[in-house]
Motif scaffolding. Structure first.
Motif, PDB file in Angstrom:
ATOM      1  N   CYS A 111       0.766  -1.158   0.172  1.00 12.40           N
ATOM      2  CA  CYS A 111      -0.135  -0.107   0.228  1.00 12.40           C
ATOM      3  C   CYS A 111       0.720   1.278   0.044  1.00 12.40           C
ATOM      4  O   CYS A 111       0.259   2.400   0.185  1.00 12.40           O
ATOM      5  N   THR A 163      -7.079  -5.620  -1.059  1.00 13.65           N
ATOM      6  CA  THR A 163      -8.319  -5.645  -0.464  1.00 13.65           C
ATOM      7  C   THR A 163      -8.549  -7.064  -0.365  1.00 13.65           C
ATOM      8  O   THR A 163      -9.892  -7.332   0.147  1.00 13.65           O
ATOM      9  N   GLN A 185     -12.591   5.793  -4.308  1.00 10.71           N
ATOM     10  CA  GLN A 185     -11.939   4.588  -4.679  1.00 10.71           C
ATOM     11  C   GLN A 185     -10.742   4.405  -4.516  1.00 10.71           C
ATOM     12  O   GLN A 185      -9.863   3.474  -4.110  1.00 10.71           O
ATOM     13  N   THR A 189      -9.189   1.981  -1.221  1.00 13.53           N
ATOM     14  CA  THR A 189      -8.272   0.904  -1.430  1.00 13.53           C
ATOM     15  C   THR A 189      -7.262   0.557  -0.593  1.00 13.53           C
ATOM     16  O   THR A 189      -7.124  -0.741  -0.086  1.00 13.53           O
ATOM     17  N   CYS A 190      -6.441   1.645  -0.147  1.00 12.33           N
ATOM     18  CA  CYS A 190      -5.590   1.415   1.077  1.00 12.33           C
ATOM     19  C   CYS A 190      -6.289   1.772   2.364  1.00 12.33           C
ATOM     20  O   CYS A 190      -6.155   0.853   3.286  1.00 12.33           O
ATOM     21  N   TYR A 193      -8.750  -0.332   4.155  1.00 12.37           N
ATOM     22  CA  TYR A 193      -8.271  -1.940   4.188  1.00 12.37           C
ATOM     23  C   TYR A 193      -7.040  -2.029   5.103  1.00 12.37           C
ATOM     24  O   TYR A 193      -6.465  -2.802   5.260  1.00 12.37           O
ATOM     25  N   ASP A 198     -11.211  -5.164   5.308  1.00  7.83           N
ATOM     26  CA  ASP A 198     -11.950  -4.273   5.317  1.00  7.83           C
ATOM     27  C   ASP A 198     -12.496  -3.722   6.975  1.00  7.83           C
ATOM     28  O   ASP A 198     -12.962  -4.301   7.566  1.00  7.83           O
ATOM     29  N   SER A 206     -14.476   2.325   6.142  1.00 11.81           N
ATOM     30  CA  SER A 206     -14.821   1.023   5.534  1.00 11.81           C
ATOM     31  C   SER A 206     -15.068   1.187   3.876  1.00 11.81           C
ATOM     32  O   SER A 206     -15.565   2.372   3.725  1.00 11.81           O
ATOM     33  N   SER A 207     -15.282  -0.040   3.503  1.00  8.37           N
ATOM     34  CA  SER A 207     -15.866  -0.056   1.933  1.00  8.37           C
ATOM     35  C   SER A 207     -17.434   0.677   1.911  1.00  8.37           C
ATOM     36  O   SER A 207     -17.880   0.952   0.911  1.00  8.37           O
TER      37      SER A 207
END
Length: 543
Positions: A111, A163, A185, A189-190, A193, A198, A206-207
């Motif tokens: 990451c 992810t 996004q 992504t990093c 996560y 997640d 979180s997502s």
């Protein structure tokens, strides 16, 4: 001729109704929000074999970008706290999750905003082409980094993405031609996560924030303000504002709304000011009277880990290493989170886990500073060790009551020196990594050697706390805390000391005396009213 002329007129009229206007619309130029279409750039019209090749193409126009990135925390993973003087950042601190980066580089630097940082004892690679432009600027939606590739993108279907998804082959040409401003996004992504999954680490990232509803976050909701991360965390020369290592508990600037240039990250006060509630109501006046002592987040983020994605609340490394009846590493999935996904509750590689959703925060006075427990600091293993200590009090005049995620851990320490330790957990080709051989003695010895630290050769496990300030997942106003959530016996702020909060101790001497004074005043008013009524009825006069 007259018939032909009439027919022509009718055709023209019909064309005017049905054809001419759409034709004009088709001919109207489509205006892009950007001044450049990267798909038309000659430098991006070729197939790329690696991430660095794409970066070289980017730098042929954006000549100063790599130098700017190399001055950022995103690149250096190092931060010197201007108040405490501590050298922090991912490359230095120990945590309650995967522990440390040293000796686990290729897994952790997946990451990093660069390519190929595989030795934490050295700075990141110095080549300009080692900067990863696409991780922040790809908008094709199909760029991704390999979980164990030291920051390099996935160029085959072997392995996992950062992810946790199965790897896919990234189309670097498509990604390069799609570049634009960072989106949720890109950041998520990093940052969503962190800690290996997640919402594992932060609790409020979180997502669920990719496409949140207003109930999850009123600022980021797609049907609301639709903020991106950069709306508040604005950037200047590729340096983004805001750091959990140096938080402002109060806003030192007070102006500069999201999207505007400020010296630091936008705060609640940037938009809402210091008196955000309706000053024409008694309730609003009273709430405004709280803002110098209570952070906005305390009332307006009543719970975190909302939106169906749980956060890890406890991680016990001491139980790791168990095998099943067949001699294979044991794993159990006994928690199903709100979105229906099953989560590990035990892994032989990592130990036992506990999770939480809609978690009520831990509250503390906070002046914005945290001090980390360093690897050379002597700890008392008979007590819970705080990996980072929250600074602030009710008496310093600059602290507010803030919400935190309090992560509970149990992790290895040097039982001879009473120091926290580094451990080597990842390394499929080594005989020292815990995730390969399940032997703590080898894993700790290798981790300490990689970090260049002294190790006595004895280890044990100690309970730990780690604190994460909660600032995201702001709820709608009608979901904010009610007065009685705190102003009650055993309310949310019951763990805080050093100040008086009405309603929190109804049986205390002060509360009883207050009630007696109130009833005495009420009795006096009532008695006075009765006397007035009695004297008026009998023809008396007030004078």
């Amino acid at each position: 001729m007259r018939i032909w002329g009439l027919g022509t007129a009718l055709l023209l009229a019909v064309a005017g109704l049905t054809g001419a206007e759409p034709m004009a619309a088709q001919e109207a130029p489509q205006i892009s929000e950007s001044t450049a279409d990267h798909s038309k750039f000659k430098e991006l019209q070729k197939e790329f074999a690696s991430g660095p090749e794409v970066t070289e193409a980017c730098l042929s126009c954006h000549t100063e970008a790599a130098t700017q990135v190399k001055h950022s925390v995103h690149w250096k993973w190092e931060f010197e706290n201007p108040t405490t003087g501590q050298i922090l950042g991912k490359s230095h601190v120990l945590n309650s999750f995967c522990g440390n980066v040293a000796s686990n580089e290729a897994r952790c630097t997946s990451c990093h905003v660069g390519y190929g940082w595989d030795d934490m004892s050295s700075p990141p690679p110095q080549e300009d082409a080692a900067v990863d432009c696409l991780v922040c600027h790809d908008t094709s939606g199909q760029y991704g980094k390999l979980a164990t590739g030291a920051g390099h993108p996935m160029m085959s279907t072997k392995g996992k993405s950062v992810t946790g998804a199965d790897a896919w082959v990234v189309d670097l040409k498509k990604a390069a031609q799609s570049v634009g401003e960072p989106t949720r996004q890109n950041c998520g992504t990093c940052h969503f996560y962190g800690g290996g999954g997640d919402n594992v680490k932060h609790g409020d990232l979180s997502s669920a924030l990719y496409h949140p509803t207003k109930d999850v976050d009123v600022h980021m909701a797609e049907d609301g303000l639709n903020f991106t991360c950069e709306t508040c965390h604005h950037s200047d020369k590729h340096v983004f504002a805001g750091s959990r290592y140096d938080v402002h508990a109060t806003d030192p600037e007070g102006t500069g709304k999201p999207g505007m240039m400020r010296n630091d990250v936008a705060t609640c006060e940037s938009c809402h000011g210091n008196a955000p509630h309706d000053a024409l109501t008694v309730t609003g006046i009273k709430l405004n009277d709280h803002t110098d002592r209570v952070a906005c987040q305390t009332c307006h983020i009543p719970e975190f880990a909302r939106g169906g994605v749980a956060t890890k609340t406890r991680w016990d490394w001491s139980t790791a290493g168990k095998m099943d009846e067949h001699g294979h590493p044991l794993h159990l999935n006994e928690y199903t989170q709100g979105n229906g996904k099953e989560l590990h509750t035990y892994l032989a590689t990592k130990g036992d886990f506990e999770y939480g959703e809609d978690v009520v925060p831990y509250y503390s006075w906070f002046n914005g500073q945290v001090t980390y427990t360093a690897d050379d600091e002597t700890i008392d293993p008979s007590k819970v060790v705080e990996m980072n200590k929250i600074a602030g009090s009710s008496e310093d005049g600059r602290s507010r009551i803030w919400p935190f995620k309090r992560m509970e851990g149990r992790q290895a320490y040097d039982a001879g020196l009473n120091h926290l330790v580094y451990s080597n957990v990842w390394g499929p080709t080594t005989d020292t990594a815990f995730w390969t051989n399940f032997k703590w003695d080898k894993a700790i010895e290798a981790g300490m050697k990689a970090a260049g630290k002294e190790y006595s050769g004895e280890y044990g496990f100690v309970d730990t706390y780690m604190y994460w300030p909660i600032t995201h997942m702001v709820a709608p106003a009608d979901k904010a805390l009610e007065c009685q959530e705190c102003h009650a016996d055993g309310g949310r702020l019951a763990n805080l000391a050093g100040f008086y909060m009405p309603g929190s101790q109804p049986k205390s001497v002060g509360a009883i005396l207050g009630m007696l004074v109130f009833f005495a005043m009420f009795a006096g008013v009532a008695l006075h009213t009765l006397i007035r009524l009695f004297t008026r009825t009998n023809g008396g006069s007030h004078d």
